[in-house]
Design an enzyme around this catalytic site. Structure first.
Site, PDB file in Angstrom:
ATOM      1  N   GLY A 189       0.815  -1.209   0.000  1.00 27.40           N
ATOM      2  CA  GLY A 189       0.000   0.000   0.000  1.00 27.40           C
ATOM      3  C   GLY A 189       0.847   1.257   0.000  1.00 27.40           C
ATOM      4  O   GLY A 189       1.605   1.496   0.935  1.00 27.40           O
ATOM      5  N   GLY A 191      -0.260   4.322   0.196  1.00 25.93           N
ATOM      6  CA  GLY A 191      -1.095   5.428   0.673  1.00 25.93           C
ATOM      7  C   GLY A 191      -0.293   6.269   1.660  1.00 25.93           C
ATOM      8  O   GLY A 191       0.940   6.132   1.758  1.00 25.93           O
ATOM      9  N   VAL A 192      -1.006   7.104   2.402  1.00 25.70           N
ATOM     10  CA  VAL A 192      -0.318   8.017   3.327  1.00 25.70           C
ATOM     11  C   VAL A 192       0.529   7.242   4.332  1.00 25.70           C
ATOM     12  O   VAL A 192       1.721   7.530   4.534  1.00 25.70           O
ATOM     13  CB  VAL A 192      -1.363   8.878   4.085  1.00 25.70           C
ATOM     14  CG1 VAL A 192      -0.671   9.803   5.053  1.00 25.70           C
ATOM     15  CG2 VAL A 192      -2.214   9.650   3.099  1.00 25.70           C
ATOM     16  N   ILE A 193      -0.056   6.235   4.960  1.00 25.21           N
ATOM     17  CA  ILE A 193       0.655   5.510   6.022  1.00 25.21           C
ATOM     18  C   ILE A 193       1.843   4.737   5.435  1.00 25.21           C
ATOM     19  O   ILE A 193       2.943   4.759   5.987  1.00 25.21           O
ATOM     20  CB  ILE A 193      -0.324   4.588   6.792  1.00 25.21           C
ATOM     21  CG1 ILE A 193      -1.339   5.463   7.552  1.00 25.21           C
ATOM     22  CG2 ILE A 193       0.415   3.663   7.749  1.00 25.21           C
ATOM     23  CD1 ILE A 193      -2.431   4.698   8.278  1.00 25.21           C
ATOM     24  N   ALA A 277      -0.292  -1.908   4.903  1.00 20.15           N
ATOM     25  CA  ALA A 277      -0.852  -0.555   5.100  1.00 20.15           C
ATOM     26  C   ALA A 277      -1.857  -0.281   3.986  1.00 20.15           C
ATOM     27  O   ALA A 277      -1.678   0.619   3.171  1.00 20.15           O
ATOM     28  CB  ALA A 277       0.268   0.472   5.096  1.00 20.15           C
ATOM     29  N   VAL A 278      -2.898  -1.115   3.963  1.00 20.62           N
ATOM     30  CA  VAL A 278      -3.881  -1.018   2.869  1.00 20.62           C
ATOM     31  C   VAL A 278      -5.142  -0.288   3.315  1.00 20.62           C
ATOM     32  O   VAL A 278      -6.218  -0.485   2.755  1.00 20.62           O
ATOM     33  CB  VAL A 278      -4.233  -2.408   2.296  1.00 20.62           C
ATOM     34  CG1 VAL A 278      -3.025  -3.041   1.631  1.00 20.62           C
ATOM     35  CG2 VAL A 278      -4.789  -3.322   3.373  1.00 20.62           C
ATOM     36  N   ASP A 320     -13.538   8.598  12.329  1.00 21.76           N
ATOM     37  CA  ASP A 320     -13.202   7.520  11.382  1.00 21.76           C
ATOM     38  C   ASP A 320     -14.338   6.516  11.214  1.00 21.76           C
ATOM     39  O   ASP A 320     -14.344   5.764  10.242  1.00 21.76           O
ATOM     40  CB  ASP A 320     -11.961   6.759  11.880  1.00 21.76           C
ATOM     41  CG  ASP A 320     -10.665   7.489  11.587  1.00 21.76           C
ATOM     42  OD1 ASP A 320     -10.720   8.670  11.171  1.00 21.76           O
ATOM     43  OD2 ASP A 320      -9.591   6.890  11.792  1.00 21.76           O
ATOM     44  N   HIS A 452       9.089  38.722   3.807  1.00 21.96           N
ATOM     45  CA  HIS A 452      10.247  38.215   3.067  1.00 21.96           C
ATOM     46  C   HIS A 452      11.428  38.061   4.019  1.00 21.96           C
ATOM     47  O   HIS A 452      11.658  38.935   4.832  1.00 21.96           O
ATOM     48  CB  HIS A 452      10.619  39.195   1.957  1.00 21.96           C
ATOM     49  CG  HIS A 452      11.844  38.784   1.204  1.00 21.96           C
ATOM     50  ND1 HIS A 452      11.840  37.724   0.314  1.00 21.96           N
ATOM     51  CD2 HIS A 452      13.122  39.256   1.231  1.00 21.96           C
ATOM     52  CE1 HIS A 452      13.062  37.580  -0.187  1.00 21.96           C
ATOM     53  NE2 HIS A 452      13.857  38.493   0.361  1.00 21.96           N
TER      54      HIS A 452
HETATM   55  P1  FAD Z   1      -9.622   6.933  17.086  1.00 20.38           P
HETATM   56  O1  FAD Z   1      -8.487   7.855  17.221  1.00 20.38           O
HETATM   57  O2  FAD Z   1      -9.392   5.608  16.454  1.00 20.38           O
HETATM   58  O3  FAD Z   1     -10.198   6.753  18.557  1.00 20.38           O
HETATM   59  C1  FAD Z   1     -11.223   5.880  18.850  1.00 20.38           C
HETATM   60  C2  FAD Z   1     -11.066   5.467  20.276  1.00 20.38           C
HETATM   61  O4  FAD Z   1     -12.228   4.762  20.673  1.00 20.38           O
HETATM   62  C3  FAD Z   1      -9.910   4.506  20.529  1.00 20.38           C
HETATM   63  O5  FAD Z   1      -9.100   5.046  21.533  1.00 20.38           O
HETATM   64  C4  FAD Z   1     -10.564   3.196  20.978  1.00 20.38           C
HETATM   65  O6  FAD Z   1      -9.826   2.547  21.995  1.00 20.38           O
HETATM   66  C5  FAD Z   1     -11.873   3.706  21.529  1.00 20.38           C
HETATM   67  N1  FAD Z   1     -12.959   2.732  21.451  1.00 20.38           N
HETATM   68  C6  FAD Z   1     -13.441   2.121  20.345  1.00 20.38           C
HETATM   69  N2  FAD Z   1     -14.497   1.359  20.642  1.00 20.38           N
HETATM   70  C7  FAD Z   1     -14.679   1.476  21.970  1.00 20.38           C
HETATM   71  C8  FAD Z   1     -15.617   0.921  22.862  1.00 20.38           C
HETATM   72  N3  FAD Z   1     -16.581   0.111  22.449  1.00 20.38           N
HETATM   73  N4  FAD Z   1     -15.515   1.247  24.168  1.00 20.38           N
HETATM   74  C9  FAD Z   1     -14.538   2.074  24.613  1.00 20.38           C
HETATM   75  N5  FAD Z   1     -13.632   2.629  23.809  1.00 20.38           N
HETATM   76  C10 FAD Z   1     -13.713   2.345  22.498  1.00 20.38           C
HETATM   77  N6  FAD Z   1      -4.614  11.638  10.880  1.00 20.38           N
HETATM   78  C11 FAD Z   1      -4.265  12.927  10.712  1.00 20.38           C
HETATM   79  O7  FAD Z   1      -5.144  13.783  10.634  1.00 20.38           O
HETATM   80  N7  FAD Z   1      -2.946  13.297  10.625  1.00 20.38           N
HETATM   81  C12 FAD Z   1      -1.945  12.404  10.676  1.00 20.38           C
HETATM   82  O8  FAD Z   1      -0.773  12.755  10.605  1.00 20.38           O
HETATM   83  C13 FAD Z   1      -2.282  11.035  10.857  1.00 20.38           C
HETATM   84  N8  FAD Z   1      -1.318  10.087  10.928  1.00 20.38           N
HETATM   85  C14 FAD Z   1      -1.669   8.785  11.151  1.00 20.38           C
HETATM   86  C15 FAD Z   1      -0.656   7.834  11.220  1.00 20.38           C
HETATM   87  C16 FAD Z   1      -0.966   6.516  11.451  1.00 20.38           C
HETATM   88  C17 FAD Z   1       0.151   5.493  11.533  1.00 20.38           C
HETATM   89  C18 FAD Z   1      -2.335   6.137  11.632  1.00 20.38           C
HETATM   90  C19 FAD Z   1      -2.688   4.709  11.922  1.00 20.38           C
HETATM   91  C20 FAD Z   1      -3.345   7.069  11.549  1.00 20.38           C
HETATM   92  C21 FAD Z   1      -3.024   8.407  11.290  1.00 20.38           C
HETATM   93  N9  FAD Z   1      -4.015   9.386  11.182  1.00 20.38           N
HETATM   94  C22 FAD Z   1      -3.660  10.692  10.969  1.00 20.38           C
HETATM   95  C23 FAD Z   1      -5.456   9.068  11.282  1.00 20.38           C
HETATM   96  C24 FAD Z   1      -5.975   9.441  12.668  1.00 20.38           C
HETATM   97  O9  FAD Z   1      -5.267   8.715  13.640  1.00 20.38           O
HETATM   98  C25 FAD Z   1      -7.468   9.130  12.755  1.00 20.38           C
HETATM   99  O10 FAD Z   1      -8.140   9.769  11.687  1.00 20.38           O
HETATM  100  C26 FAD Z   1      -8.050   9.626  14.060  1.00 20.38           C
HETATM  101  O11 FAD Z   1      -7.400   9.007  15.146  1.00 20.38           O
HETATM  102  C27 FAD Z   1      -9.550   9.339  14.126  1.00 20.38           C
HETATM  103  O12 FAD Z   1     -10.059   9.775  15.333  1.00 20.38           O
HETATM  104  P2  FAD Z   1     -11.322   9.058  15.998  1.00 20.38           P
HETATM  105  O13 FAD Z   1     -11.568   9.785  17.281  1.00 20.38           O
HETATM  106  O14 FAD Z   1     -12.420   8.950  15.025  1.00 20.38           O
HETATM  107  O15 FAD Z   1     -10.860   7.566  16.300  1.00 20.38           O
HETATM  108  P1  AMP Z   2      -4.761   4.260   2.070  1.00 19.81           P
HETATM  109  O1  AMP Z   2      -6.198   3.860   1.910  1.00 19.81           O
HETATM  110  O2  AMP Z   2      -4.463   5.699   1.701  1.00 19.81           O
HETATM  111  O3  AMP Z   2      -4.197   3.906   3.420  1.00 19.81           O
HETATM  112  O4  AMP Z   2      -3.943   3.393   1.020  1.00 19.81           O
HETATM  113  C1  AMP Z   2      -3.938   1.989   0.977  1.00 19.81           C
HETATM  114  C2  AMP Z   2      -3.393   1.553  -0.380  1.00 19.81           C
HETATM  115  O5  AMP Z   2      -3.211   0.138  -0.390  1.00 19.81           O
HETATM  116  C3  AMP Z   2      -4.324   1.878  -1.542  1.00 19.81           C
HETATM  117  O6  AMP Z   2      -3.640   2.698  -2.461  1.00 19.81           O
HETATM  118  C4  AMP Z   2      -4.652   0.510  -2.146  1.00 19.81           C
HETATM  119  O7  AMP Z   2      -4.735   0.550  -3.550  1.00 19.81           O
HETATM  120  C5  AMP Z   2      -3.470  -0.353  -1.711  1.00 19.81           C
HETATM  121  N1  AMP Z   2      -3.757  -1.805  -1.706  1.00 19.81           N
HETATM  122  C6  AMP Z   2      -4.886  -2.413  -1.250  1.00 19.81           C
HETATM  123  N2  AMP Z   2      -4.813  -3.782  -1.413  1.00 19.81           N
HETATM  124  C7  AMP Z   2      -3.587  -4.045  -1.986  1.00 19.81           C
HETATM  125  C8  AMP Z   2      -2.896  -5.239  -2.420  1.00 19.81           C
HETATM  126  N3  AMP Z   2      -3.435  -6.473  -2.290  1.00 19.81           N
HETATM  127  N4  AMP Z   2      -1.661  -5.130  -2.964  1.00 19.81           N
HETATM  128  C9  AMP Z   2      -1.099  -3.902  -3.089  1.00 19.81           C
HETATM  129  N5  AMP Z   2      -1.700  -2.742  -2.721  1.00 19.81           N
HETATM  130  C10 AMP Z   2      -2.925  -2.786  -2.175  1.00 19.81           C
END
Ligand code: FAD
Ligand code: AMP
Length: 478
Positions: A189, A191-193, A277-278, A320, A452
């Site tokens: 993948g 993508g961003v991650i 990281a898909v 999310d 500047h």
């Molecule tokens: P989450 O942050 O996922 O929080 C949900 C919380 O709910 C969790 O703590 C979980 O434990 C809790 N929970 C779930 N179900 C229950 C339940 N039933 N009872 C009690 N607790 C529960 N976004 C950016 O904008 N900028 C970035 O640079 C960025 N970098 C990222 C890098 C990585 C490696 C990853 C994985 C994600 C990144 N993101 C980034 C995405 C970002 O982390 C998410 O978009 C964001 O955390 C979403 O917030 P949320 O509150 O919806 O959910």
């Molecule tokens: P993102 O949704 O930005 O985190 O990106 C995930 C990326 O993974 C997307 O660009 C997908 O096209 C890619 N992807 C999903 N499944 C596969 C696979 N089987 N092999 C290679 N790349 C994949």
């Protein structure tokens, strides 16, 4: 025992914890149910973003950039040299952990100051506005509220062809905790991650191959910016293979052999570790009882209207776990808007002004429409671009790679999109967000005075270029 609250929030990530603070500010008796346990065993607020996403990834990217700057001889251009540059990755991970615990601890302090109750455990929405609470210590409780916000976030999507094993084949969370760089790292993948983790581990010494099923690189970004990004990242040594669909991953001892179909037919690749990281999927499997009357879509997202309201009165969902981009700032804005709606206010969210950022080097950031979306919508637009090569500050920083592009409506001159690849793009894009949110024209930016020498002058010049008036570059004939 049933405790009554004005609002109960399931999930304490950037969606849930921000919603909670805003609810408390508005005078509501607020509870958050959050179950997260940090590796040392302590409970934590902050969700994915603070514990295993935005913050730890940026902490490690920062460390790895500093290392590479010295190691690669980049610093030598400044006349700085050093021998025996080494990195202690375990120390780098420990620094990241400290940052995470400071920030998550800060949220716990904010909860105390705002008198928000944090129930450390798992919440499940039941019928009739009730929530079953299973505390981390095993105790059970039922809570009730007229207003409930579901903010359970997302979890890494799995690939059946490469199931996670917690060791050789892992998700992004595990790849933020390694204390040594795998010599050969595969990432599925681009993508961003995938790109951020690929950059991180490449800088620390891994030979990184990224397999991406799509033929297009970063299809959501502006095509021209994506092309530049691909060129720069490849130059740095990231081996990005497009049109490469993973078919299988087989672990033999310490190695993983990948089979994928690509332009040359079926190919194979052996790596020491593999990050899948898909994408991420909504974490909605176990927080909603079937009789609660909440509908999920085919992707498992909670169905909501434009105001984050589910089909059930008083039950809201954000972040999310609902439609829209999976971004922390989007989740937080929805949290604030829902809190205010519960309080009777009528805020709106401008989903067209959400910034997207990729923290590679150079950084990639954009807001609004891309050229390809404007073309396919038949919108008449004008575009202006400026290269950082002609920006004094970027040159002084030894970071004069990339460009800023401004897209404006041909008739009204209103700014429709801004796309940046270059130094501090993540910070520069904030100016474009304000411009779009304020319905500014390219002329508004062109007439504004930018200090500047700053990187922001590149945005100014791109706005001037929309009208063929760029100063530090040759304007296109119109
Ligand atoms: P989450 O942050 O996922 O929080 C949900 C919380 O709910 C969790 O703590 C979980 O434990 C809790 N929970 C779930 N179900 C229950 C339940 N039933 N009872 C009690 N607790 C529960 N976004 C950016 O904008 N900028 C970035 O640079 C960025 N970098 C990222 C890098 C990585 C490696 C990853 C994985 C994600 C990144 N993101 C980034 C995405 C970002 O982390 C998410 O978009 C964001 O955390 C979403 O917030 P949320 O509150 O919806 O959910
Ligand atoms: P993102 O949704 O930005 O985190 O990106 C995930 C990326 O993974 C997307 O660009 C997908 O096209 C890619 N992807 C999903 N499944 C596969 C696979 N089987 N092999 C290679 N790349 C994949």
């Amino acid at each position: 025992m049933t405790t009554n609250y004005d609002v109960i929030i399931i999930g304490g990530g950037p969606g849930g914890y921000v919603a909670a603070i805003r609810c408390a500010q508005l005078g509501m008796k607020t509870a958050v149910i959050e179950k997260w346990i940090r590796p040392g065993g302590d409970p934590a607020l902050g969700g994915t973003c603070l514990n295993a996403g935005c913050i730890p990834s940026k902490a490690l990217l920062e460390s790895s950039e500093r290392f590479e700057e010295l190691k690669s001889g980049h610093a030598a251009a400044h006349g700085i040299s050093a021998d025996n540059i080494r990195i202690d990755i375990a120390a780098m991970i420990a620094r990241k952990e400290k940052i995470v615990s400071e920030l998550t601890g800060g949220i716990a302090q904010l909860f105390k100051a705002n008198k928000i109750d944090w129930h450390q455990g798992h919440g499940t929405l039941l019928a009739d506005h009730q929530v079953a609470l299973l505390l981390n210590n095993g105790d059970e409780q039922t809570l009730r509220s007229d207003n409930i916000i579901l903010a359970p976030g997302s979890i890494p999507a799995a690939l059946p062809s490469a199931p996670f094993d917690g060791d050789r084949i892992v998700d992004s969370s595990a790849a933020l905790d390694w204390t040594t760089a795998p010599p050969r790292l595969g990432i599925i993948g681009a993508g961003v991650i995938g790109l951020e983790l690929g950059s991180l581990w490449r800088r620390l010494g891994s030979k990184v191959v990224i397999l991406e099923a799509l033929e297009n690189f970063l299809p959501a970004a502006d095509t021209q910016i994506a092309r530049l990004a691909k060129r720069e990242l490849s130059k740095q040594g990231l081996d990005i293979r497009l049109g490469a669909k993973l078919e299988s991953a087989e672990t033999n001892g310490n190695a993983v052999t990948l089979t994928y179909s690509g332009s040359k037919g079926q190919q194979s690749l052996t790596v020491d570790r593999l990050i899948v990281a898909v994408g991420r999927k909504p974490n909605t499997a176990d927080c909603i009882s079937p009789d609660a009357g909440i509908t999920l879509d085919d992707a498992g997202r909670i169905e909501v209207d434009e105001f984050c309201q589910t089909g059930q009165p008083g039950i809201w969902a954000i972040g999310d776990a609902v439609r829209g981009p999976m971004l922390a700032h989007k989740a937080s804005e929805e949290g604030i808007a829902v809190a205010e709606r519960i309080a009777g206010q009528k805020p709106d969210i401008n989903y067209d002004a959400i910034p997207f950022i990729i923290y590679t080097q150079p950084e990639i950031a954009w807001v609004g429409a891309t050229e390809q979306t404007l073309k396919s919508a038949g919108t008449d637009y004008r575009s202006g671009s400026f290269n950082f090569a002609a920006n004094g500050r970027a040159t002084a920083m030894q970071a004069a790679t990339g460009q800023v592009k401004v897209l404006a409506d041909a008739q009204t001159d209103r700014i429709l999109g801004v796309h940046i690849i270059g130094p501090m793009a993540s910070e520069l894009i904030g100016q474009a967000v304000i411009a779009i949110e304020s319905e500014n024209t390219a002329e508004d930016l062109a007439r504004s005075i930018f200090a500047h020498p700053t990187l922001s002058e590149a945005l100014h010049e791109a706005a001037l270029a929309v009208d063929g008036r760029m100063i530090h570059g040759v304007n296109r004939r119109r």
